[in-house]
Design a protein around this motif. Structure first.
Motif, PDB file in Angstrom:
ATOM      1  N   ILE A  55       0.868  -1.179   0.000  1.00 45.69           N
ATOM      2  CA  ILE A  55       0.000   0.000   0.000  1.00 45.69           C
ATOM      3  C   ILE A  55       0.905   1.228   0.000  1.00 45.69           C
ATOM      4  O   ILE A  55       1.628   1.485   0.961  1.00 45.69           O
ATOM      5  N   CYS A  80      -1.639  -1.255  -4.080  1.00 36.17           N
ATOM      6  CA  CYS A  80      -2.658  -0.238  -3.816  1.00 36.17           C
ATOM      7  C   CYS A  80      -2.028   1.142  -3.796  1.00 36.17           C
ATOM      8  O   CYS A  80      -1.004   1.355  -3.134  1.00 36.17           O
ATOM      9  N   TYR A 108      -7.446   0.768  -0.034  1.00 38.34           N
ATOM     10  CA  TYR A 108      -6.770  -0.322   0.670  1.00 38.34           C
ATOM     11  C   TYR A 108      -7.741  -1.264   1.355  1.00 38.34           C
ATOM     12  O   TYR A 108      -7.443  -2.455   1.558  1.00 38.34           O
ATOM     13  N   ILE A 122       3.235  -0.941   4.235  1.00 38.43           N
ATOM     14  CA  ILE A 122       2.568   0.356   4.208  1.00 38.43           C
ATOM     15  C   ILE A 122       3.630   1.444   4.053  1.00 38.43           C
ATOM     16  O   ILE A 122       4.466   1.644   4.936  1.00 38.43           O
ATOM     17  N   MET A 132      -4.354   2.328   8.351  1.00 41.30           N
ATOM     18  CA  MET A 132      -3.984   1.199   7.510  1.00 41.30           C
ATOM     19  C   MET A 132      -3.350   0.078   8.317  1.00 41.30           C
ATOM     20  O   MET A 132      -3.636  -1.113   8.110  1.00 41.30           O
TER      21      MET A 132
END
Length: 461
Positions: A55, A80, A108, A122, A132
């Motif tokens: 992500i 993502c 996400y 992340i 997240m």
């Protein structure tokens, strides 16, 4: 003429490189290796491959994913990013390097729901890290999240809580915790060879010029979902100063140089020390060179301080932090291309923990030689993500804490955020690290969190 520094020899460094806290990574003197052999040397034994998702597919996110792919332990199932340009470039890299075609996502939450990743990386702007990380842990994934872990202090505590409740490993990207020269440097300091440390100075002094010129606002590029980029943070007009790679100096999304670079060096201080938090913090700074921040609806500048000095009082030592985004000069650089690091001032001499230049000890006794250990870093960007990723995988497989566990990195992030809090208030604060509150200061305590933009909800610990 000063004596030429003496490099620490192989035997000395091998002894110093033994891991300090059972982190499980063995580091050699001449070549770095992880405890995870490449799949090719594992024979017929079947290795576990983790369903892995990234992500935040920009520059640094891809640095991490590239090392994850090189380790041979990841099946990349999802990418993502709210910027389609990043997604396209990341997909091309994954296909070319390992021949896998991960699914692409803008949101996400959809990725977590559909791909059920076992590992989530992340590497978004700071303001997205808490939600997240928490959601990924609750979805059953182990997490490698970039530093700083949070934009406000109470977000960090909520992240620790989520990781512990879900029994997930969360490794934070303070990869200096596993860099060979940082490990051997910590051994040197803890051996007492620098004597008793009474004062520490951390610094990042890069040059620049001012005043800063405002950049006109514009419509977001068609590939970018600006609404989702801002997410829980305030929604500013889109400006190319913010994205890509400019968000660090916009205080709605990050915490300036102290929040960015500061955590690396604050983390080194807490790693060395047995103390976990300061008892008092003060800070001054401003924008006398860059000028007053501009955000008038038509154009913007950054709004973080162009220089800052923070003072931290611990029980047994004092710390100063300073950064400057102007007036760089060779007199202050520990090597021509980087004026960064930490000076530990001890009764036996001064120890500098650096980055590209490794570490150097300057004895108080002029008859003793200067000691030095070179850095061992990987390209691109001079990092040790490879070893950090290996430690992360081993933590997952053994059930231990990683070297940059979320709790440890919460403390380091908090140290930086307390400096920013004192700067915003314009006065010193007293800190109760057990309760994580400012003592007798309701105004300061209100700033330990901030309202989220609807419909996002601030996480509670």
């Amino acid at each position: 003429m000063p004596e030429k520094p003496v490099s620490v020899n192989r035997r000395t460094f091998l002894k110093a490189s033994a891991h300090l806290s059972g982190g499980g990574v063995v580091l050699g003197a001449l070549a770095i290796r992880s405890t995870f052999p490449a799949p090719a040397v594992l024979g017929a034994e079947k290795v576990k491959r983790y369903r892995t998702a990234l992500i935040g597919c920009g520059w640094w996110g891809m640095n991490i994913l590239n090392e994850a792919m090189a380790a041979g332990r990841s099946e990349v199932v999802g990418l993502c990013d709210v910027d389609g340009r990043h997604l396209k470039a990341a997909l091309n890299t994954v296909e070319q390097k390992i021949g896998q075609t991960p699914k692409l996502y803008k949101d996400y939450r959809e990725l977590l729901d559909k791909e059920k990743p076992e590992i989530v990386i992340i590497a978004t702007p700071d303001h997205w890290h808490p939600l997240m990380t928490i959601d990924a842990c609750r979805a059953g994934a182990h997490v490698y999240v970039e530093k700083p872990i949070s934009h406000t202090i109470r977000e960090g505590r909520a992240m620790v809580k989520a990781a512990r409740e879900a029994n997930r490993v969360v490794q934070v990207g303070t990869h200096r915790r596993i860099s060979p020269h940082n490990i051997s440097g910590m051994e040197f300091l803890r051996s007492g060879k620098a004597g008793k440390i009474g004062m520490i100075r951390a610094f990042v002094l890069y040059g620049g010029s001012g005043p800063e010129q405002p950049q006109p606002n514009e419509e977001p590029p068609p590939e970018l979902d600006w609404e989702l980029w801002c997410g829980p943070a305030p929604k500013r007009p889109f400006n190319r100063k913010i994205h890509p790679r400019g968000f660090r100096n916009f205080l709605d999304y990050a915490n300036g140089t102290l929040g960015d670079w500061g955590i690396h060096w604050m983390d080194q201080i807490l790693w060395w020390s047995e103390e976990q938090w300061p008892k008092q913090v003060a800070s001054v700074g401003g924008r006398p060179i860059l000028g007053p921040p501009v955000n008038d609806g038509k154009q913007q500048t950054t709004d973080a301080p162009d220089h800052q000095i923070a003072i931290y009082q611990f029980d047994n030592f004092s710390v100063t932090w300073e950064h400057r985004r102007f007036g760089g000069n060779n007199a202050e650089k520990t090597r021509p291309d980087q004026p960064v690091g930490v000076y530990f001032y001890g009764t036996e001499g001064t120890f500098h923990m650096g980055w590209l230049d490794g570490w150097t000890f300057y004895p108080a006794d002029p008859k003793k030689p200067v000691l030095h250990q070179d850095a061992q870093l990987h390209l691109p960007d001079h990092q040790n993500i490879r070893e950090h990723w290996a430690d992360f995988l081993q933590a997952i497989e053994t059930g231990r804490r990683p070297v940059s566990d979320i709790e440890v990195s919460h403390r380091s992030t908090t140290l930086s955020l307390l400096g920013m809090l004192a700067w915003r208030l314009g006065r010193s604060i007293r800190w109760d690290g057990e309760k994580e509150i400012c003592i007798g200061d309701e105004e300061a305590n209100r700033l330990l969190e901030r309202p989220y933009r609807a419909p996002w909800q601030y996480p509670k610990a």
